[in-house]
Design an enzyme around this catalytic site. Structure first.
Site, PDB file in Angstrom:
ATOM      1  CB  CYS A 108      48.341  34.445  36.561  1.00  0.00           C
ATOM      2  SG  CYS A 108      48.919  35.881  38.283  1.00  0.00           S
ATOM      3  CG  HIS A 250      44.654  35.469  34.774  1.00  0.00           C
ATOM      4  ND1 HIS A 250      44.429  35.554  36.190  1.00  0.00           N
ATOM      5  CD2 HIS A 250      45.538  36.706  35.340  1.00  0.00           C
ATOM      6  CE1 HIS A 250      45.081  35.891  37.475  1.00  0.00           C
ATOM      7  NE2 HIS A 250      45.839  36.602  37.265  1.00  0.00           N
ATOM      8  CG  ASN A 280      44.724  38.337  39.764  1.00  0.00           C
ATOM      9  OD1 ASN A 280      45.648  36.848  39.947  1.00  0.00           O
ATOM     10  ND2 ASN A 280      45.988  38.302  39.223  1.00  0.00           N
TER      11      ASN A 280
HETATM   12  O1  UT7 Z   1      48.183  38.353  37.691  1.00  0.00           O
HETATM   13  C1  UT7 Z   1      48.921  38.509  36.729  1.00  0.00           C
HETATM   14  C2  UT7 Z   1      49.496  39.735  35.771  1.00  0.00           C
HETATM   15  N1  UT7 Z   1      48.469  41.278  36.772  1.00  0.00           N
HETATM   16  C3  UT7 Z   1      48.195  42.657  35.736  1.00  0.00           C
HETATM   17  O2  UT7 Z   1      48.168  42.148  34.691  1.00  0.00           O
HETATM   18  C4  UT7 Z   1      48.131  43.243  36.883  1.00  0.00           C
HETATM   19  C5  UT7 Z   1      47.854  44.607  35.895  1.00  0.00           C
HETATM   20  N2  UT7 Z   1      48.180  45.752  36.393  1.00  0.00           N
HETATM   21  C6  UT7 Z   1      47.204  46.740  37.275  1.00  0.00           C
HETATM   22  O3  UT7 Z   1      46.342  45.544  37.139  1.00  0.00           O
HETATM   23  C7  UT7 Z   1      47.345  47.794  36.944  1.00  0.00           C
HETATM   24  O4  UT7 Z   1      48.515  48.642  35.777  1.00  0.00           O
HETATM   25  C8  UT7 Z   1      47.279  48.334  38.619  1.00  0.00           C
HETATM   26  C9  UT7 Z   1      46.260  47.959  38.792  1.00  0.00           C
HETATM   27  C10 UT7 Z   1      48.880  47.320  39.077  1.00  0.00           C
HETATM   28  C11 UT7 Z   1      47.244  50.034  38.591  1.00  0.00           C
HETATM   29  O5  UT7 Z   1      46.462  50.666  38.305  1.00  0.00           O
HETATM   30  P1  UT7 Z   1      47.029  51.561  36.732  1.00  0.00           P
HETATM   31  O6  UT7 Z   1      46.041  52.104  36.003  1.00  0.00           O
HETATM   32  O7  UT7 Z   1      48.247  50.595  35.625  1.00  0.00           O
HETATM   33  O8  UT7 Z   1      47.691  52.783  37.483  1.00  0.00           O
HETATM   34  P2  UT7 Z   1      49.160  53.420  37.422  1.00  0.00           P
HETATM   35  O9  UT7 Z   1      50.157  51.852  37.690  1.00  0.00           O
HETATM   36  O10 UT7 Z   1      48.719  53.823  35.973  1.00  0.00           O
HETATM   37  O11 UT7 Z   1      49.714  54.004  38.337  1.00  0.00           O
HETATM   38  C12 UT7 Z   1      48.951  55.534  38.589  1.00  0.00           C
HETATM   39  C13 UT7 Z   1      48.695  56.032  39.341  1.00  0.00           C
HETATM   40  C14 UT7 Z   1      50.724  55.857  40.272  1.00  0.00           C
HETATM   41  O12 UT7 Z   1      50.935  56.757  40.801  1.00  0.00           O
HETATM   42  P3  UT7 Z   1      51.854  57.791  39.682  1.00  0.00           P
HETATM   43  O13 UT7 Z   1      53.489  57.283  39.828  1.00  0.00           O
HETATM   44  O14 UT7 Z   1      51.524  58.569  38.664  1.00  0.00           O
HETATM   45  O15 UT7 Z   1      52.929  58.677  40.593  1.00  0.00           O
HETATM   46  C15 UT7 Z   1      50.228  54.646  41.158  1.00  0.00           C
HETATM   47  O16 UT7 Z   1      51.760  54.752  42.193  1.00  0.00           O
HETATM   48  O17 UT7 Z   1      48.246  54.975  40.707  1.00  0.00           O
HETATM   49  C16 UT7 Z   1      49.515  54.887  41.907  1.00  0.00           C
HETATM   50  N3  UT7 Z   1      48.780  53.228  42.093  1.00  0.00           N
HETATM   51  C17 UT7 Z   1      47.696  53.895  43.567  1.00  0.00           C
HETATM   52  N4  UT7 Z   1      46.617  54.848  43.378  1.00  0.00           N
HETATM   53  C18 UT7 Z   1      45.669  54.659  44.791  1.00  0.00           C
HETATM   54  C19 UT7 Z   1      48.946  52.501  42.659  1.00  0.00           C
HETATM   55  N5  UT7 Z   1      47.964  51.822  43.283  1.00  0.00           N
HETATM   56  C20 UT7 Z   1      47.335  52.336  42.986  1.00  0.00           C
HETATM   57  C21 UT7 Z   1      46.386  52.630  44.601  1.00  0.00           C
HETATM   58  N6  UT7 Z   1      45.607  53.576  45.293  1.00  0.00           N
HETATM   59  N7  UT7 Z   1      45.859  51.218  44.897  1.00  0.00           N
END
Ligand code: UT7
Length: 341
Positions: A108, A250, A280
């Site tokens: 990215c 980005h 993205n």
């Molecule tokens: O382009 C290159 C760079 N990319 C980025 O910078 C992306 C960076 N990361 C993110 O944008 C975010 O971390 C995500 C959108 C991927 C995830 O959001 P988050 O608020 O950071 O969620 P989290 O990783 O803290 O996850 C919280 C919970 C997890 O469950 P547990 O482990 O707490 O039981 C995930 O499994 O949310 C779960 N989760 C979801 N739940 C419902 C992850 N994706 C989803 C989903 N729907 N789509």
């Protein structure tokens, strides 16, 4: 300096519910909207590849510049094939003859790495009118059943044409700060298909060939690296953050973008993006914002502009430039050339 801007987006736009239905995902439209800011994304239809988007975006940038490029640099991590690079085929389709053409893979951050590379090649006298394209088709590598990543990415391409020009002209690339940290290689990856896990070896299921991202860890890195490199570049330029008129980061996640801009002290009306509509789009995300007619109408030529990116590798970077005068041009996807096979 940037003298032409072009873009290409696939016509097919999917909302969150369609992505959820297709992948039978255990998530909701509300979760995706509130945690990422994404409501829709564009996706190519089968048979269309990154080179088709890149060719159209490159042609649009050439039209915008009214110039014929003498080098093609394509920033992508979803090339048409693992070998050869896609850029020579794009140059050929654009009718550019035997110009140098190569791909650059910085995920990215690719467009920013590409913009810095092309500017350096221009200043070294290797070329005079390089075409820099950011294009990705993540729909080709995303696992539609992976809840963690399936909703995040969209397909698209955008491009700029550079020419020599004075530092005080609109569109001048002034300062850059790039970085990498390979200890984070596993955080954003497609493990299979390279020389470590060649595609010819029997692989269980599709697992190693699908995109994987450890989102929470990536999130923290993204905020830290984009903020840090942006501060470095603002220092190099001697620009207080409050004087930045256009901030384009980005488009990874709206919360990340807000967090970086808040930490830097950049005002709401100076932040520009497209994540809500396009998700993205990887290497295409920053130039797609720059190619947006509404953004073009809102920012004056010569305005202090800060670009910042973070991606797999890990890689990151920021660039200080002045907003170009070039009027963006957009073209539809170019159909792939017919083959004999
Ligand atoms: O382009 C290159 C760079 N990319 C980025 O910078 C992306 C960076 N990361 C993110 O944008 C975010 O971390 C995500 C959108 C991927 C995830 O959001 P988050 O608020 O950071 O969620 P989290 O990783 O803290 O996850 C919280 C919970 C997890 O469950 P547990 O482990 O707490 O039981 C995930 O499994 O949310 C779960 N989760 C979801 N739940 C419902 C992850 N994706 C989803 C989903 N729907 N789509």
């Amino acid at each position: 300096m940037i003298t032409g801007i072009g873009s290409c987006l696939p016509a097919h736009s999917l909302d969150n519910d369609e992505v959820i239905r297709t992948g039978a995902l255990d998530t909701t439209d509300e979760w995706i909207r509130t945690r990422t800011g994404i409501t829709r994304r564009r996706r190519v239809t089968p048979g269309t590849a990154t080179g088709d988007l890149a060719t159209a975006a490159g042609r649009a940038a050439m039209t915008s510049a009214g110039l014929r490029p003498d080098l093609v640099l394509l920033a992508t991590t979803t090339p048409d094939r693992p070998c050869p690079a896609t850029a020579p085929a794009v140059a050929h389709r654009l009718g550019l003859g035997e110009v140098p053409a190569f791909d650059l893979a910085a995920v990215c951050s690719g467009f920013l790495y590409g913009l810095v590379t092309a500017t350096a090649l221009l200043r070294a006298g290797v070329c005079r009118t390089p075409l820099v394209i950011g294009a990705d088709t993540y729909s080709a590598i995303i696992d539609p059943h992976d809840r963690d990543t399936a909703a995040l990415f969209g397909d698209g391409a955008a491009a700029v044409v550079l020419t020599p020009g004075p530092a005080d002209a609109p569109g001048s690339v002034l300062h850059a700060a790039l970085g990498s940290d390979g200890s984070g290689e596993e955080l954003i990856t497609v493990p299979g298909g390279g020389s470590r896990h060649p595609a010819r070896l029997p692989q269980p299921l599709r697992e190693p060939h699908s995109f994987r991202m450890r989102g929470r860890e990536v999130y923290a890195h993204a905020v830290r690296r984009m903020t840090g490199s942006a501060r470095t570049v603002l220092d190099l330029a001697g620009w207080p953050a409050g004087t930045v008129e256009a901030f384009v980061a980005h488009q990874a996640n709206q919360r990340i973008l807000d967090s970086v801009a808040d930490r830097l002290g950049i005002g709401d009306r100076n932040r520009f993006g497209n994540i809500d509509r396009l998700g993205n789009t990887a290497a295409a995300s920053i130039p797609l914002v720059m190619a947006d007619p509404e953004v073009h109408a809102a920012v004056r030529p010569g305005a202090r502009t800060l670009l910042t990116a973070f991606g797999g590798g890990l890689t990151w970077g920021s660039i200080a430039l002045t907003w170009p005068t070039a009027v963006p041009h957009r073209l539809p996807v170019e159909q792939p050339p017919a083959t004999d096979t």
